[in-house]
Structure formats: C-alpha cells, structure tokens
Motif scaffolding. Structure first.
Motif, PDB file in Angstrom:
ATOM      1  N   ASN A   1       2.804 -12.193 -11.314  1.00 10.69           N
ATOM      2  CA  ASN A   1       1.609 -11.455 -11.678  1.00 10.69           C
ATOM      3  C   ASN A   1       1.423 -10.285 -10.710  1.00 10.69           C
ATOM      4  N   MET A   2       0.934  -9.160 -11.198  1.00 11.87           N
ATOM      5  CA  MET A   2       0.696  -7.963 -10.390  1.00 11.87           C
ATOM      6  C   MET A   2      -0.586  -7.291 -10.852  1.00 11.87           C
ATOM      7  N   SER A   3      -1.138  -6.452  -9.993  1.00  8.23           N
ATOM      8  CA  SER A   3      -2.338  -5.712 -10.369  1.00  8.23           C
ATOM      9  C   SER A   3      -2.486  -4.468  -9.506  1.00  8.23           C
ATOM     10  N   VAL A   4      -3.004  -3.405 -10.120  1.00  4.32           N
ATOM     11  CA  VAL A   4      -3.378  -2.210  -9.366  1.00  4.32           C
ATOM     12  C   VAL A   4      -4.800  -2.459  -8.895  1.00  4.32           C
ATOM     13  N   ARG A   5      -4.965  -2.719  -7.601  1.00  2.00           N
ATOM     14  CA  ARG A   5      -6.260  -3.166  -7.099  1.00  2.00           C
ATOM     15  C   ARG A   5      -7.230  -2.021  -6.837  1.00  2.00           C
ATOM     16  N   ARG A   6      -6.764  -0.966  -6.177  1.00  2.00           N
ATOM     17  CA  ARG A   6      -7.660   0.129  -5.811  1.00  2.00           C
ATOM     18  C   ARG A   6      -6.865   1.386  -5.514  1.00  2.00           C
ATOM     19  N   ALA A   7      -7.575   2.507  -5.528  1.00  2.00           N
ATOM     20  CA  ALA A   7      -6.962   3.801  -5.232  1.00  2.00           C
ATOM     21  C   ALA A   7      -7.998   4.692  -4.568  1.00  2.00           C
ATOM     22  N   ARG A   8      -7.525   5.626  -3.760  1.00  2.02           N
ATOM     23  CA  ARG A   8      -8.430   6.581  -3.117  1.00  2.02           C
ATOM     24  C   ARG A   8      -7.724   7.928  -3.002  1.00  2.02           C
ATOM     25  N   VAL A   9      -8.434   8.971  -3.360  1.00  6.65           N
ATOM     26  CA  VAL A   9      -7.917  10.331  -3.223  1.00  6.65           C
ATOM     27  C   VAL A   9      -8.897  11.131  -2.371  1.00  6.65           C
ATOM     28  N   LEU A  10      -8.372  11.833  -1.364  1.00  6.13           N
ATOM     29  CA  LEU A  10      -9.186  12.704  -0.517  1.00  6.13           C
ATOM     30  C   LEU A  10      -8.635  14.119  -0.587  1.00  6.13           C
ATOM     31  N   GLU A  11      -9.534  15.093  -0.487  1.00  2.98           N
ATOM     32  CA  GLU A  11      -9.124  16.498  -0.560  1.00  2.98           C
ATOM     33  C   GLU A  11     -10.061  17.333   0.302  1.00  2.98           C
TER      34      GLU A  11
ATOM     35  N   ALA B   1      -2.003   9.041  -9.033  1.00  2.00           N
ATOM     36  CA  ALA B   1      -3.367   9.152  -8.506  1.00  2.00           C
ATOM     37  C   ALA B   1      -3.604  10.530  -7.901  1.00  2.00           C
ATOM     38  N   LEU B   2      -2.570  11.089  -7.299  1.00  2.00           N
ATOM     39  CA  LEU B   2      -2.687  12.431  -6.719  1.00  2.00           C
ATOM     40  C   LEU B   2      -3.051  13.444  -7.800  1.00  2.00           C
ATOM     41  N   LYS B   3      -2.589  13.201  -9.024  1.00  2.00           N
ATOM     42  CA  LYS B   3      -2.845  14.123 -10.139  1.00  2.00           C
ATOM     43  C   LYS B   3      -4.158  13.828 -10.860  1.00  2.00           C
ATOM     44  N   VAL B   4      -4.402  12.540 -11.178  1.00  2.00           N
ATOM     45  CA  VAL B   4      -5.543  12.202 -12.036  1.00  2.00           C
ATOM     46  C   VAL B   4      -6.766  11.710 -11.278  1.00  2.00           C
ATOM     47  N   GLY B   5      -6.621  11.407  -9.961  1.00  2.00           N
ATOM     48  CA  GLY B   5      -7.759  10.909  -9.196  1.00  2.00           C
ATOM     49  C   GLY B   5      -7.723   9.410  -9.044  1.00  2.00           C
ATOM     50  N   ASP B   6      -8.780   8.863  -8.405  1.00  2.00           N
ATOM     51  CA  ASP B   6      -8.765   7.439  -8.073  1.00  2.00           C
ATOM     52  C   ASP B   6      -9.583   6.536  -8.986  1.00  2.00           C
ATOM     53  N   ASP B   7     -10.010   7.071 -10.125  1.00  2.00           N
ATOM     54  CA  ASP B   7     -10.671   6.226 -11.120  1.00  2.00           C
ATOM     55  C   ASP B   7      -9.619   5.316 -11.754  1.00  2.00           C
ATOM     56  N   LEU B   8      -9.778   4.001 -11.620  1.00  2.00           N
ATOM     57  CA  LEU B   8      -8.741   3.073 -12.058  1.00  2.00           C
ATOM     58  C   LEU B   8      -8.506   3.104 -13.563  1.00  2.00           C
ATOM     59  N   GLU B   9      -9.544   3.385 -14.329  1.00  2.00           N
ATOM     60  CA  GLU B   9      -9.380   3.451 -15.781  1.00  2.00           C
ATOM     61  C   GLU B   9      -8.493   4.633 -16.163  1.00  2.00           C
TER      62      GLU B   9
ATOM     63  N   ALA C   1      -4.123  14.042   6.112  1.00  2.00           N
ATOM     64  CA  ALA C   1      -2.965  13.357   6.681  1.00  2.00           C
ATOM     65  C   ALA C   1      -2.935  11.908   6.216  1.00  2.00           C
ATOM     66  N   SER C   2      -1.734  11.357   6.168  1.00  2.00           N
ATOM     67  CA  SER C   2      -1.582   9.955   5.790  1.00  2.00           C
ATOM     68  C   SER C   2      -0.775   9.230   6.856  1.00  2.00           C
ATOM     69  N   TYR C   3      -1.042   7.945   6.966  1.00  2.00           N
ATOM     70  CA  TYR C   3      -0.327   7.127   7.944  1.00  2.00           C
ATOM     71  C   TYR C   3      -0.126   5.733   7.371  1.00  2.00           C
ATOM     72  N   ILE C   4       1.097   5.219   7.515  1.00  2.00           N
ATOM     73  CA  ILE C   4       1.409   3.850   7.122  1.00  2.00           C
ATOM     74  C   ILE C   4       1.832   3.078   8.364  1.00  2.00           C
TER      75      ILE C   4
ATOM     76  N   VAL D   1       0.880  -1.166   0.000  1.00  2.52           N
ATOM     77  CA  VAL D   1       0.000   0.000   0.000  1.00  2.52           C
ATOM     78  C   VAL D   1       0.923   1.222   0.000  1.00  2.52           C
ATOM     79  N   GLY D   2       0.629   2.184  -0.859  1.00  2.00           N
ATOM     80  CA  GLY D   2       1.449   3.397  -0.935  1.00  2.00           C
ATOM     81  C   GLY D   2       0.604   4.638  -0.729  1.00  2.00           C
ATOM     82  N   VAL D   3       1.148   5.630  -0.018  1.00  2.00           N
ATOM     83  CA  VAL D   3       0.439   6.895   0.192  1.00  2.00           C
ATOM     84  C   VAL D   3       1.332   8.069  -0.165  1.00  2.00           C
ATOM     85  N   VAL D   4       0.708   9.111  -0.686  1.00  2.18           N
ATOM     86  CA  VAL D   4       1.381  10.373  -0.974  1.00  2.18           C
ATOM     87  C   VAL D   4       0.461  11.487  -0.508  1.00  2.18           C
ATOM     88  N   SER D   5       0.984  12.409   0.284  1.00  2.00           N
ATOM     89  CA  SER D   5       0.171  13.501   0.822  1.00  2.00           C
ATOM     90  C   SER D   5       0.817  14.834   0.489  1.00  2.00           C
ATOM     91  N   GLU D   6      -0.003  15.759   0.009  1.00  2.00           N
ATOM     92  CA  GLU D   6       0.463  17.113  -0.287  1.00  2.00           C
ATOM     93  C   GLU D   6      -0.529  18.112   0.285  1.00  2.00           C
TER      94      GLU D   6
END
Length: 301
Positions: free
Chosen positions: A135-145, A100-108, A152-155, A62-67
């Motif tokens: 095998n790998m896959s981008v399963r999900r994404a979420r952007v909050l603003e 995702a921070l730039k384009v949003g969390d729509d997987l397409e 804030a983000s926490y790992i 799981v990866g997070v980026v906060s700005e």
C-alpha cells in the motif's frame, strides 16, 4: 458492446481499486462487461491494490525539487523501508515532486497531474501498489516561492540527491540569487532539520500552547515560595527560553552555537520568508508487531 461510461469506469474502480486508465482498458477488452473486466484486471494483477488499501503506510520517502525562486517537497508513504530502495518508487517520488512544482501543493490537483507514464499521479500510485505489492499514499506536499532570492532545499541523510527521510525548504528573500544565498539556504535547512522549530517567529506560535506553557511555569515558580514580583520575572524569563527552543528566528544558530538565527539573517541582509520540514512518517501511528508471536501463530503454536 455496452457503452463504456464514466459511471461504469467509476464502478469498476470502486470494485477493484485499479487505476482509471487500467479500468477503461479492461472494460474495452471486456466489451463493456463489468464482471469480465474485473477478471481481466485480476489476471493482470491490477486489482490487487484494493486489498492493500487498509495497511498502515509509515515508511517511504520525502522528495524535494528546487528551481531557483520556487521549490516543492512531497512525502510519499509505503509500508516498508524496502520500497524506498525500489527504483520505480524513487522515480515516482521525483516525478510527484516535479509535478507539485508545476501545479502546487493542493493534493486534489496533484493527484490529477500527469506523470511520465501518461497516467495521473492517482492512477500511477494504484499501478505501483499492484506491481510492487505494498500500500502507498501521497501524504502531503508543500510549495514555496519568493519574488526575488532563492528557495533552498535540503535532504538529511539523502538516499540519493533530493530523496531521503527528512526534507526542508527555506524561502529566502534577497536581491540576488547567488551561490552565497543558496549556501545560506542550505545551512538553514540543516539547522531546521536538526532543531525542528514549530514556527518562523513568535507570532506563529499558537497562543493556546503559550498559555499552557505559562500555566505550567507559573505553578513551578510558585513552588519556590518567592515573592510575586520575582515569580513574574522568572516566568517571563522562562517564556523567552521557551521561544528560543521552538521559534526558528529566536533559536541559537547550530553552525556556531552562539548567534541567533535572526542575527545571521540580518548580517546577510536577507529575509527568511518561510520554511517547512517534512519528516517521514511523522505523526503516523505505526503498528507494533510481536514477531515471536507471529512466528508461533504461523507454526500453529
């Protein structure tokens, strides 16, 4: 040379599982000959991804980026935990979170975003499948603003900054973006990681699940043999307890063991606008392998 059309590229992608840019290059190298392009990809090891596409992916990161007022979180899966320690995979997770921070969390839309290599996210993951061998896959994404305040983000148990197996975003609406608000957001992230709330407030709980809980509690209370009026009070008390377990604002703040989360927010003069929690592999059915049986089979037993 045959014209290298979009349809031809698509056909090659479907046959090999290789990325779009790799397919275009293969067709160019093969002068538009589809079979020769397939051979070119096989020689480069780029058609291997198709063979791996059916394998279960329940590991990864799981990866997070906060700005400041905006943050993104992604979950990218692989087959084994070893891949999570691969630098190329780690870099990819970071790049997808930034995308995702730039384009949003729509997987397409996210799959079409371009990463540092110049490839799209979709093509880069195909490339990684071929080079890393899983095998790998981008399963999900979420952007909050939030309009004002911080997200804030926490790992939890970070493998490195921003990467781990449990990630949380907490969107706090506040007049400022100071360090105190950021620290509160991190504390909320730690709380959410530990307690796994199902919803922010009572209205966010599925009414069906509440009624199911009420039905179970009613049967339990009636078994006590107490009068109906007493039973009703027992049920309402237990429903409140249910909310305290699954609703974030109603939970007891893990950092002091006494206050409600909503009281902590009120004291700080802020509003929690939203949150999300990703736990790696959550809900994915993993294959249970009998290692001894595998060894016996390999040995011809």
């Amino acid at each position: 040379m045959a014209e290298i059309t979009a349809a031809l590229v698509k056909d090659l992608r479907e046959k090999t599982g290789a990325g779009m840019m790799d397919c275009k290059k293969a067709l160019t190298e093969a002068a538009g000959d589809l079979e020769a392009a397939i051979d070119w990809l096989r020689k480069k090891g780029l058609s291997a991804a198709a063979k791996k596409s059916g394998r279960v992916t329940a590991e990864g990161l799981v990866g997070v980026v906060s700005e400041g007022r905006r943050a993104a979180m992604v979950e990218i899966n692989a087959e084994t935990d070893f891949v999570a320690r691969n630098e190329a995979f780690q870099n990819f997770v970071e790049e997808v979170a930034r995308a995702a921070l730039k384009v949003g969390d729509d997987l397409e839309k996210l799959s079409s975003a371009v990463v540092a290599s110049g490839r799209t996210v979709a093509d880069e993951i195909t490339h990684l499948i071929a080079t890393i061998g899983e095998n790998m896959s981008v399963r999900r994404a979420r952007v909050l603003e939030v309009p004002s305040g911080v997200v804030a983000s926490y790992i939890h148990g970070a493998l490195k900054p921003g990467l781990g197996k449990i990630g949380v975003l907490a969107a706090i609406e506040a007049p400022t973006e100071d360090d105190a608000i950021e620290q509160l957001g991190r504390q909320i992230g730690m709380h959410v990681a530990a307690t796994r709330p199902a919803a922010l407030d009572v209205s966010g709980i599925d009414p069906t699940s509440v009624e199911r809980e009420r039905a179970v509690l009613t049967e339990q209370a009636r078994a006590s043999g107490k009068p109906d009026a007493v039973i009703e009070k027992m049920i309402e008390g237990r429903i409140r307890k249910f909310y305290e377990e699954v609703v974030l604002l109603e939970q007891v703040w893990v950092h002091d063991g006494e206050s409600r989360v909503k009281a902590v927010l009120e004291k700080a003069g802020v509003k929690l606008a939203g949150f999300d929690r990703f736990q790696l592999g959550e809900g994915i059915e993993k294959e249970e392998n009998d290692f001894a049986a595998e060894v016996a089979k390999a040995a011809g037993g």
